[in-house]
Design an enzyme around this catalytic site. Sequence first.
Site, PDB file in Angstrom:
ATOM      1  N   LYS A  37       0.828  -1.213   0.000  1.00 38.02           N
ATOM      2  CA  LYS A  37       0.000   0.000   0.000  1.00 38.02           C
ATOM      3  C   LYS A  37       0.856   1.255   0.000  1.00 38.02           C
ATOM      4  O   LYS A  37       0.622   2.178  -0.777  1.00 38.02           O
ATOM      5  CB  LYS A  37      -0.945   0.009   1.222  1.00 38.02           C
ATOM      6  CG  LYS A  37      -1.965  -1.104   1.229  1.00 38.02           C
ATOM      7  CD  LYS A  37      -2.910  -0.992   2.406  1.00 38.02           C
ATOM      8  CE  LYS A  37      -2.215  -1.151   3.756  1.00 38.02           C
ATOM      9  NZ  LYS A  37      -1.554  -2.450   3.928  1.00 38.02           N
ATOM     10  N   THR A  38       1.829   1.271   0.883  1.00 34.59           N
ATOM     11  CA  THR A  38       2.669   2.455   0.968  1.00 34.59           C
ATOM     12  C   THR A  38       3.506   2.597  -0.306  1.00 34.59           C
ATOM     13  O   THR A  38       3.696   3.696  -0.823  1.00 34.59           O
ATOM     14  CB  THR A  38       3.569   2.397   2.224  1.00 34.59           C
ATOM     15  OG1 THR A  38       2.725   2.263   3.367  1.00 34.59           O
ATOM     16  CG2 THR A  38       4.409   3.645   2.373  1.00 34.59           C
ATOM     17  N   ASP A 224      -2.138   7.747   3.480  1.00 35.13           N
ATOM     18  CA  ASP A 224      -1.680   6.435   3.958  1.00 35.13           C
ATOM     19  C   ASP A 224      -2.338   6.139   5.312  1.00 35.13           C
ATOM     20  O   ASP A 224      -2.761   7.058   6.011  1.00 35.13           O
ATOM     21  CB  ASP A 224      -0.147   6.442   4.111  1.00 35.13           C
ATOM     22  CG  ASP A 224       0.446   5.024   4.116  1.00 35.13           C
ATOM     23  OD1 ASP A 224      -0.322   4.047   3.997  1.00 35.13           O
ATOM     24  OD2 ASP A 224       1.685   4.902   4.242  1.00 35.13           O
ATOM     25  N   GLU A 225      -2.391   4.868   5.704  1.00 38.15           N
ATOM     26  CA  GLU A 225      -2.950   4.448   6.998  1.00 38.15           C
ATOM     27  C   GLU A 225      -4.346   5.049   7.211  1.00 38.15           C
ATOM     28  O   GLU A 225      -4.669   5.550   8.290  1.00 38.15           O
ATOM     29  CB  GLU A 225      -2.023   4.881   8.154  1.00 38.15           C
ATOM     30  CG  GLU A 225      -0.589   4.403   8.014  1.00 38.15           C
ATOM     31  CD  GLU A 225      -0.389   2.937   8.416  1.00 38.15           C
ATOM     32  OE1 GLU A 225      -1.376   2.276   8.822  1.00 38.15           O
ATOM     33  OE2 GLU A 225       0.746   2.461   8.289  1.00 38.15           O
ATOM     34  N   GLN A 255      -5.760  -3.232  10.732  1.00 46.04           N
ATOM     35  CA  GLN A 255      -4.686  -2.529  11.431  1.00 46.04           C
ATOM     36  C   GLN A 255      -5.171  -1.238  12.084  1.00 46.04           C
ATOM     37  O   GLN A 255      -4.373  -0.354  12.399  1.00 46.04           O
ATOM     38  CB  GLN A 255      -3.532  -2.220  10.475  1.00 46.04           C
ATOM     39  CG  GLN A 255      -2.842  -3.466   9.968  1.00 46.04           C
ATOM     40  CD  GLN A 255      -1.644  -3.123   9.103  1.00 46.04           C
ATOM     41  OE1 GLN A 255      -0.658  -2.582   9.574  1.00 46.04           O
ATOM     42  NE2 GLN A 255      -1.732  -3.439   7.823  1.00 46.04           N
ATOM     43  N   ARG A 601       4.859  -7.153  11.086  1.00 42.92           N
ATOM     44  CA  ARG A 601       6.053  -6.326  10.863  1.00 42.92           C
ATOM     45  C   ARG A 601       7.228  -7.194  10.427  1.00 42.92           C
ATOM     46  O   ARG A 601       8.234  -6.688   9.936  1.00 42.92           O
ATOM     47  CB  ARG A 601       6.469  -5.570  12.146  1.00 42.92           C
ATOM     48  CG  ARG A 601       5.508  -4.534  12.706  1.00 42.92           C
ATOM     49  CD  ARG A 601       5.011  -3.591  11.677  1.00 42.92           C
ATOM     50  NE  ARG A 601       3.735  -4.051  11.141  1.00 42.92           N
ATOM     51  CZ  ARG A 601       3.235  -3.656   9.980  1.00 42.92           C
ATOM     52  NH1 ARG A 601       3.887  -2.812   9.221  1.00 42.92           N
ATOM     53  NH2 ARG A 601       2.076  -4.118   9.550  1.00 42.92           N
TER      54      ARG A 601
END
Length: 738
Positions: A37-38, A224-225, A255, A601
Amino acid sequence: PAGFEPPYLQNLNPAQRQAVETVDGPVLVLAGAGTGKTRVLTTRLAHILSTRRAWPSQVLTVTFTNRAAREMRERVAHLLGTPTEGWWMGTFHALAARILRRHAELVGLRSNFSILDTDDQIRLIKQLIEADGIDSKRWPAKVLLGVIERWKDRGLTPAKLKPADAGEVAQGRMLQLYVAYQERLRTLNACDFGDLLLHNLTIFQEHAEVLADYQDRFRYILVDEYQDTNVSQYLWLRLLAQKHRNLCCVGDDDQSIYSWRGAEIGNILRFEQDFPGAAVIRLEQNYRSTSHILAAAGGLIAHNQGRLGKTLFTEEQGGDTVVVRTVWDGEEEARWVGDEIETLQRQKVPLNEVAVLVRAGFQMREFEERFLTLGLPYRVIGGPRFYERQEIRDAIAYFRVVAQPDNDLSFERIVNTPKRGLGDATIQLLYQASRALGVPLTEATLRLIETDELKPKPRGALRSLMGDFQRWRAMLETGSHVDMARTLLDESGYTAMWQADKSPEAAGRLDNLKELINAMEEFETLLAFLEHVSLVMENESGKTGPQVTLMTLHAAKGLEFAHVFLPGWEEGVFPNQRALDDGGIAALEEERRLAYVGLTRAKRRAYVAAAANRRIHGQWQNALPSRFIGELPDANVEVTSGTGFGNERFADAAPTRLWTAPAQSGFMRRAPVTIEGSGYEVRERPRPSRSFGIGDRVFHQKFGYGEVRSVDSDKLTIAFDHSGEKRVMDSFVVPAAE
Ligand code: ATP
Ligand code: MG
């Protein structure tokens, strides 16, 4: 030219590419961890700029941290060789502050307004509470500030509220208080974090020309996020995107970990309503983690009910299973993590590819100690290291003066902390005497207080302080240094100073002081402890090169490391006690999402640890392994026990027993289930066959041998040979070896 393909597009899969190339119109990328995504967002920005659809100053990019913004900017600038001036890239707060500085006068501020921190906010609220005669015991400032902040998160100015909206809070005067608070801020030419967004909204709503200007400017908006945006951030985005409608948000509902700060998962759902015709793109290939890590995380998150659901796969088949390590206590946990990291180091894994992610700040100290002992370079993200904290430095300074009366720097640090009414003039006098007599400050002080050089008040204060030090020193000769330390912190008024301090950090500082006492218990003498601290401090300065990262799970969002350690997976630590007390499914599910963030992560290997005993704020507690351990699919984990479970028969029995989910999770009572579409099958785990009966001889690591007196589900009452009758968890007991 046709057929030309910029190199940055070649590193994308078809779905990612679609997300990058669907430049016009609203786009929502909804995808699991590590699916790029990032990367999509960064590439999209590069694409927009390199195809000359917009100048950097015409794209608004919202990132999760300022650091993430910096990284993205560097990457894009590097990709394109573009100058980086005038970029609108940063966190919601940073971007909103920049806009507000330009139009501050429209909301009654000047452009040099200050932004209050939580400390100042609390102080301000307290003044207002007092002025208004609100019962501050019943309605502490912190709670009332929370109410205001949640309102602000939801975009609610006082004008949008009715007195009844807060019910009986603050004796029915909550809205009044909010109004007064905002007025005070304005007189101070200040605003708080929530105001940054809220004032932006007000300006946009009341000044169409200002809004139109920004709507024109921002041809493209990237976020983002997105799962962690709150309502006021959403409204801000929606207003800014209204003209061009080129809003691209990427996020993962699994998340979402900031609902306590007002984040609304509903923002994902309303996106498609508010932006009809939005392209919703799903990315399914994970490029970060190996299949075991991904399956473990997927199996865990499948236990949450309220999910949008998604599929994830990786081409990284195989790899290592997730390690679950059961250890005796926090010390052993830190030792194990340290050993594993050293092993990785020998295998040439760079230390910046290693992270330890904790649920709560207090868990960090033990790891810091261990790393220092081993000489492993590390950095703490999101706060000073333990021994660099103000309250720890103060306390250590006191201890130093006890042990080393000639330590002038330490003496100077604490002589007027807490305040004893000693001014600069007095301190100067002490220094003069010290130089004149050629003796340390403490000695000079002792001599000065026998003279008339000092005024009666400071003389009295110093005389009593010197008397205190003598008494504390004497305590060392007769009792333990830990008792002395406790007494010192009490009698010196140092603890009381922080108890009286009403800033939100004060509680954390008091916890740290207790943790310091814990740390001292690990040393035989005060001198040994101080020696250790000196070495620690020395090691801390000026380390460069790769370092192990130590941080909270919340701070780790969006990051990745080859090796990730996840300690403290115990009921009450993680999920944390507040979530358990709350009793609601929502709080527990947020904890589970946090666990999902932690596991995902890891690129190569994830290590989970659970201790059987944990000293929390100075008190030993028996701990149960986290239910989240029980929720990891069998096939993807490998359970090992540490030396704390040295008894061989126990080592056999421990794993199954330890990672069985606690009964209250409801997991044990469920039939085998397959979670539709998740690709993960969850089996019910068999109860361990062994159980204890009255009269059995058993062994307990802490209390030794004893005999079972009564059995109550998972707890036993045992008459120990040497420690008397105690109630213990049956998981921590093994049959005594014959
Ligand atoms: P999170 O949900 O944790 O924020 P994310 O979806 O933002 O994750 P990224 O951080 O963008 O994922 O990507 C995860 C890793 O996968 C990164 O190391 C990234 O460089 C890599 N990656 C992403 N897409 C590809 C691709 N098409 N080919 C190779 N590597 C990729
Ligand atoms: Mg990301």
